[in-house]
Scaffold this motif. Structure first.
Motif, PDB file in Angstrom:
ATOM      1  N   LYS A 214       0.926  -1.216   0.078  1.00  0.00           N
ATOM      2  CA  LYS A 214       0.032  -0.060   0.063  1.00  0.00           C
ATOM      3  C   LYS A 214       1.035   1.294   0.079  1.00  0.00           C
ATOM      4  O   LYS A 214       0.414   2.313  -0.600  1.00  0.00           O
ATOM      5  CB  LYS A 214      -0.972  -0.008   0.941  1.00  0.00           C
ATOM      6  CG  LYS A 214      -1.906  -0.992   1.021  1.00  0.00           C
ATOM      7  CD  LYS A 214      -3.010  -0.985   2.465  1.00  0.00           C
ATOM      8  CE  LYS A 214      -4.004  -2.024   1.990  1.00  0.00           C
ATOM      9  NZ  LYS A 214      -5.021  -1.867   3.104  1.00  0.00           N
ATOM     10  N   ASP A 215       2.031   1.201   0.717  1.00  0.00           N
ATOM     11  CA  ASP A 215       2.706   2.565   0.645  1.00  0.00           C
ATOM     12  C   ASP A 215       3.218   2.830  -0.804  1.00  0.00           C
ATOM     13  O   ASP A 215       3.398   3.850  -1.088  1.00  0.00           O
ATOM     14  CB  ASP A 215       3.949   2.151   1.766  1.00  0.00           C
ATOM     15  CG  ASP A 215       3.395   2.230   3.195  1.00  0.00           C
ATOM     16  OD1 ASP A 215       2.373   2.709   3.273  1.00  0.00           O
ATOM     17  OD2 ASP A 215       4.275   1.472   4.038  1.00  0.00           O
ATOM     18  N   SER A 216       3.761   1.775  -1.314  1.00  0.00           N
ATOM     19  CA  SER A 216       4.197   1.778  -2.725  1.00  0.00           C
ATOM     20  C   SER A 216       3.251   2.382  -3.567  1.00  0.00           C
ATOM     21  O   SER A 216       3.628   3.123  -4.628  1.00  0.00           O
ATOM     22  CB  SER A 216       5.014   0.466  -3.152  1.00  0.00           C
ATOM     23  OG  SER A 216       4.295  -0.431  -3.566  1.00  0.00           O
ATOM     24  N   VAL A 217       2.031   1.689  -3.638  1.00  0.00           N
ATOM     25  CA  VAL A 217       0.766   2.223  -4.454  1.00  0.00           C
ATOM     26  C   VAL A 217       0.623   3.649  -4.167  1.00  0.00           C
ATOM     27  O   VAL A 217       0.429   4.476  -5.085  1.00  0.00           O
ATOM     28  CB  VAL A 217      -0.320   1.541  -4.024  1.00  0.00           C
ATOM     29  CG1 VAL A 217      -1.520   2.121  -4.842  1.00  0.00           C
ATOM     30  CG2 VAL A 217      -0.127   0.009  -4.540  1.00  0.00           C
ATOM     31  N   LYS A 218       0.658   4.063  -2.695  1.00  0.00           N
ATOM     32  CA  LYS A 218       0.353   5.574  -2.635  1.00  0.00           C
ATOM     33  C   LYS A 218       1.481   6.395  -3.258  1.00  0.00           C
ATOM     34  O   LYS A 218       1.264   7.364  -3.834  1.00  0.00           O
ATOM     35  CB  LYS A 218       0.472   5.769  -1.036  1.00  0.00           C
ATOM     36  CG  LYS A 218      -1.031   5.073  -0.371  1.00  0.00           C
ATOM     37  CD  LYS A 218      -1.067   5.372   0.777  1.00  0.00           C
ATOM     38  CE  LYS A 218      -2.237   4.947   1.538  1.00  0.00           C
ATOM     39  NZ  LYS A 218      -2.405   4.779   3.100  1.00  0.00           N
ATOM     40  N   ASP A 219       2.716   5.901  -3.250  1.00  0.00           N
ATOM     41  CA  ASP A 219       3.673   6.553  -3.755  1.00  0.00           C
ATOM     42  C   ASP A 219       3.496   6.766  -5.326  1.00  0.00           C
ATOM     43  O   ASP A 219       3.974   7.772  -5.614  1.00  0.00           O
ATOM     44  CB  ASP A 219       5.171   5.939  -3.608  1.00  0.00           C
ATOM     45  CG  ASP A 219       5.425   6.002  -2.377  1.00  0.00           C
ATOM     46  OD1 ASP A 219       5.129   6.823  -1.594  1.00  0.00           O
ATOM     47  OD2 ASP A 219       6.405   5.214  -1.772  1.00  0.00           O
ATOM     48  N   GLN A 220       3.137   5.748  -5.928  1.00  0.00           N
ATOM     49  CA  GLN A 220       2.783   5.862  -7.356  1.00  0.00           C
ATOM     50  C   GLN A 220       1.468   6.746  -7.622  1.00  0.00           C
ATOM     51  O   GLN A 220       1.558   7.701  -8.567  1.00  0.00           O
ATOM     52  CB  GLN A 220       2.181   4.525  -8.014  1.00  0.00           C
ATOM     53  CG  GLN A 220       3.375   3.463  -7.900  1.00  0.00           C
ATOM     54  CD  GLN A 220       2.764   2.259  -8.074  1.00  0.00           C
ATOM     55  OE1 GLN A 220       1.864   2.064  -9.070  1.00  0.00           O
ATOM     56  NE2 GLN A 220       3.194   1.060  -7.834  1.00  0.00           N
ATOM     57  N   LEU A 221       0.514   6.936  -6.763  1.00  0.00           N
ATOM     58  CA  LEU A 221      -0.446   7.657  -6.771  1.00  0.00           C
ATOM     59  C   LEU A 221      -0.081   9.170  -6.837  1.00  0.00           C
ATOM     60  O   LEU A 221      -0.345   9.905  -7.394  1.00  0.00           O
ATOM     61  CB  LEU A 221      -1.616   7.505  -5.760  1.00  0.00           C
ATOM     62  CG  LEU A 221      -2.358   6.107  -5.890  1.00  0.00           C
ATOM     63  CD1 LEU A 221      -3.242   6.038  -4.600  1.00  0.00           C
ATOM     64  CD2 LEU A 221      -3.049   6.134  -7.174  1.00  0.00           C
ATOM     65  N   SER A 222       0.766   9.580  -5.821  1.00  0.00           N
ATOM     66  CA  SER A 222       1.342  10.955  -5.574  1.00  0.00           C
ATOM     67  C   SER A 222       2.134  11.440  -6.932  1.00  0.00           C
ATOM     68  O   SER A 222       2.189  12.634  -7.189  1.00  0.00           O
ATOM     69  CB  SER A 222       1.966  10.993  -4.333  1.00  0.00           C
ATOM     70  OG  SER A 222       3.198  10.141  -4.371  1.00  0.00           O
ATOM     71  N   LYS A 223       2.902  10.411  -7.424  1.00  0.00           N
ATOM     72  CA  LYS A 223       3.421  10.657  -8.470  1.00  0.00           C
ATOM     73  C   LYS A 223       2.911  11.115  -9.753  1.00  0.00           C
ATOM     74  O   LYS A 223       3.523  11.748 -10.713  1.00  0.00           O
ATOM     75  CB  LYS A 223       4.728   9.786  -8.586  1.00  0.00           C
ATOM     76  CG  LYS A 223       5.942   9.381  -7.726  1.00  0.00           C
ATOM     77  CD  LYS A 223       6.861   8.147  -8.044  1.00  0.00           C
ATOM     78  CE  LYS A 223       7.939   8.141  -7.034  1.00  0.00           C
ATOM     79  NZ  LYS A 223       8.705   6.975  -7.294  1.00  0.00           N
ATOM     80  N   SER A 224       1.725  10.386  -9.839  1.00  0.00           N
ATOM     81  CA  SER A 224       0.730  10.327 -11.133  1.00  0.00           C
ATOM     82  C   SER A 224      -0.080  11.666 -11.084  1.00  0.00           C
ATOM     83  O   SER A 224      -0.815  11.903 -11.907  1.00  0.00           O
ATOM     84  CB  SER A 224       0.026   9.422 -11.275  1.00  0.00           C
ATOM     85  OG  SER A 224      -0.823   9.217 -10.174  1.00  0.00           O
ATOM     86  N   GLU A 225      -0.019  12.479  -9.819  1.00  0.00           N
ATOM     87  CA  GLU A 225      -0.896  13.757  -9.856  1.00  0.00           C
ATOM     88  C   GLU A 225      -0.414  14.679 -10.909  1.00  0.00           C
ATOM     89  O   GLU A 225       0.707  14.934 -10.961  1.00  0.00           O
ATOM     90  CB  GLU A 225      -0.377  14.329  -8.524  1.00  0.00           C
ATOM     91  CG  GLU A 225      -1.028  13.516  -7.377  1.00  0.00           C
ATOM     92  CD  GLU A 225      -2.604  13.495  -7.339  1.00  0.00           C
ATOM     93  OE1 GLU A 225      -3.312  14.410  -7.962  1.00  0.00           O
ATOM     94  OE2 GLU A 225      -3.078  12.447  -6.435  1.00  0.00           O
ATOM     95  N   SER A 226      -1.451  15.334 -11.716  1.00  0.00           N
ATOM     96  CA  SER A 226      -1.187  16.229 -12.285  1.00  0.00           C
ATOM     97  C   SER A 226      -2.414  17.259 -12.733  1.00  0.00           C
ATOM     98  O   SER A 226      -3.361  16.814 -12.141  1.00  0.00           O
ATOM     99  CB  SER A 226      -0.794  15.687 -13.779  1.00  0.00           C
ATOM    100  OG  SER A 226      -1.823  15.081 -14.223  1.00  0.00           O
ATOM    101  N   THR A 227      -2.231  18.221 -13.150  1.00  0.00           N
ATOM    102  CA  THR A 227      -3.586  19.322 -13.187  1.00  0.00           C
ATOM    103  C   THR A 227      -4.150  19.028 -14.188  1.00  0.00           C
ATOM    104  O   THR A 227      -3.802  18.681 -15.552  1.00  0.00           O
ATOM    105  CB  THR A 227      -2.858  20.743 -13.230  1.00  0.00           C
ATOM    106  OG1 THR A 227      -2.089  20.845 -14.550  1.00  0.00           O
ATOM    107  CG2 THR A 227      -2.037  20.972 -11.972  1.00  0.00           C
ATOM    108  N   ASP A 228      -5.454  18.988 -14.417  1.00  0.00           N
ATOM    109  CA  ASP A 228      -6.529  19.157 -15.041  1.00  0.00           C
ATOM    110  C   ASP A 228      -7.531  19.986 -14.838  1.00  0.00           C
ATOM    111  O   ASP A 228      -8.576  20.038 -14.060  1.00  0.00           O
ATOM    112  CB  ASP A 228      -7.225  17.662 -15.191  1.00  0.00           C
ATOM    113  CG  ASP A 228      -8.311  17.338 -16.193  1.00  0.00           C
ATOM    114  OD1 ASP A 228      -8.673  16.066 -16.573  1.00  0.00           O
ATOM    115  OD2 ASP A 228      -8.807  18.344 -16.834  1.00  0.00           O
ATOM    116  N   GLY A 229      -7.461  21.255 -15.559  1.00  0.00           N
ATOM    117  CA  GLY A 229      -8.142  22.437 -15.132  1.00  0.00           C
ATOM    118  C   GLY A 229      -9.759  22.118 -15.421  1.00  0.00           C
ATOM    119  O   GLY A 229     -10.371  22.363 -14.431  1.00  0.00           O
ATOM    120  N   GLY A 230     -10.304  21.453 -16.226  1.00  0.00           N
ATOM    121  CA  GLY A 230     -11.688  20.997 -16.558  1.00  0.00           C
ATOM    122  C   GLY A 230     -12.285  20.365 -15.410  1.00  0.00           C
ATOM    123  O   GLY A 230     -13.175  20.695 -14.755  1.00  0.00           O
TER     124      GLY A 230
END
Length: 391
Positions: A46-62
């Motif tokens: 779960k910790d590594s998955v959460k790391d993946q989630l945080s790394k995949s964060e990007s902006t989507d204005g819409g």
């Protein structure tokens, strides 16, 4: 209303294998289903998955703009609502459930089989109001009041004393994991409710009756995983709750020890079957997402959550946010049950106006679906869904 909205990253498509339009989503979104690598998923902590989630964060204005816009509309409704609407109506229901307890104790004193059965039913209804409506959702989400101190007190009472589960464990598993990562495989994918080694009929109608006993064992298991001082404190309140219920049945209702234990079990198993059903109906069978490819919050919740129709008994005992307003609850978990019901028309209209899915289905329709597709839904690993947004 202090609404803390976790922004979810937009999807990143790596090559779909099958295309399926989401029912009710119009032409704005398409689901691409691919089979995930089960071995990689199993080995990913779960910790590594959460790391993946945080790394995949990007902006989507819409999507971000839509969620902020909807949040502002809901906040406007909250600000113009009275204390009675925000908290009072739900407290009235909890208060009425409290009134059932002394009536139930008196009924259990009778030699009449009918009155004894009635007393057990009244205790069961009160129990589920306290543990599901009060403890499972409202107290865990701190939606019973605005005060943090009182919120912590009510969480201890409803979750630990009444439900026999450490409040800390409930908040970690439900509030932070399930709500933060709804239908994200390996995190909030509702797999806790699956028992693939059981047959369909056993799981759907027999196994839930073991819930009162399993809850106690699971609660004590959580205690062993907690730090010493918080664990001992939770253990004290959990034992206090069980012993209090038992001694009241013995000394107030005049039951023998075995009869008191039997009454405790029957009252706590009264609505166990629909409780399990509701928990699987509203997420399992809907799109599941991988850790690295997930939609933003508004898309995630509208795709991965389902509302059931209003039901007088389940609405009162489980709460609107678990039955008919589950989508609203997942979008705005800091709203009380009644406030979720109040903002439902606004949320539903906004979602439909923006061509997002708004899943609704009947209890019997979902039951038929799970009975017909039990292996696919509850035994096999779910396919991964990836969203493509067309503008």
């Amino acid at each position: 209303m202090e609404e803390e909205v976790e922004e979810l990253s937009p999807n990143q498509i790596n090559g779909p294998s099958k295309v399926e339009v989401i029912p009710g989503s119009g032409q704005s979104s398409v689901i691409h289903r691919t089979l995930g690598d089960k071995q990689d998923s199993a080995n990913c902590g779960k910790d590594s998955v959460k790391d993946q989630l945080s790394k995949s964060e990007s902006t989507d204005g819409g999507e971000g703009r839509r969620m902020r816009e909807l949040s502002q509309m809901v906040q406007g409704v909250w600000k113009t609502s009275s204390w009675w609407e925000r908290y009072g109506i739900d407290w009235m229901i909890i208060g009425l459930a409290s009134c059932l307890l002394p009536i139930g104790f008196l009924c259990l004193r009778s030699q009449s089989l009918f009155l004894c059965a009635l007393g057990t039913v009244l205790h069961g209804l009160a129990y589920f109001v306290f543990t599901v409506k009060g403890g499972g959702h409202m107290a865990s989400h701190r939606t019973l009041c605005q005060s943090r101190t009182w919120g912590k007190f009510w969480a201890t009472f409803f979750v630990e004393v009444c439900s026999c589960v450490p409040a800390q464990a409930g908040e970690e598993g439900h509030v932070k994991l399930h709500h933060g990562y709804t239908n994200i495989i390996g995190l909030g994918d509702s797999s806790i409710w699956k028992a693939p080694y059981l047959s369909c009929l056993i799981y759907m109608f027999v196994a839930p009756l073991a819930l009162p006993i399993l809850t106690v064992f699971v609660g004590f298991k959580y205690v062993t995983q907690m730090p010493l001082v918080p664990g001992l404190r939770s253990l004290f309140w959990m034992i206090f709750g069980l012993c209090s219920h038992f001694h009241l049945l013995v000394h107030v209702s005049g039951l023998g020890y075995s009869s008191a234990l039997g009454c405790m079990y029957l009252s706590r198993a009264l609505l166990a079957v629909p409780f399990i059903h509701v928990n699987i109906f509203q997420h399992i069978g809907l799109p599941m997402f991988s850790a690295s490819n997930r939609p933003r919050r508004l898309q995630l919740m509208t795709n991965a959550v389902l509302n059931l129709p209003r039901n007088p008994i389940l609405d009162w005992t489980f709460g609107h946010s678990i039955i008919s307003c589950h989508i609203e609850h997942h979008l705005f978990p800091h709203l009380s049950d009644h406030m979720c019901l109040k903002v439902k028309p606004l949320v539903s209209k906004y979602v439909h106006d923006h061509n997002l899915p708004y899943h609704e289905d009947t209890y019997m329709s979902r039951l038929h679906l799970f009975l017909s597709n039990y292996k696919e839904l509850m035994v096999l690993a779910p396919p991964i869904a990836q969203l493509v947004e067309f503008h």
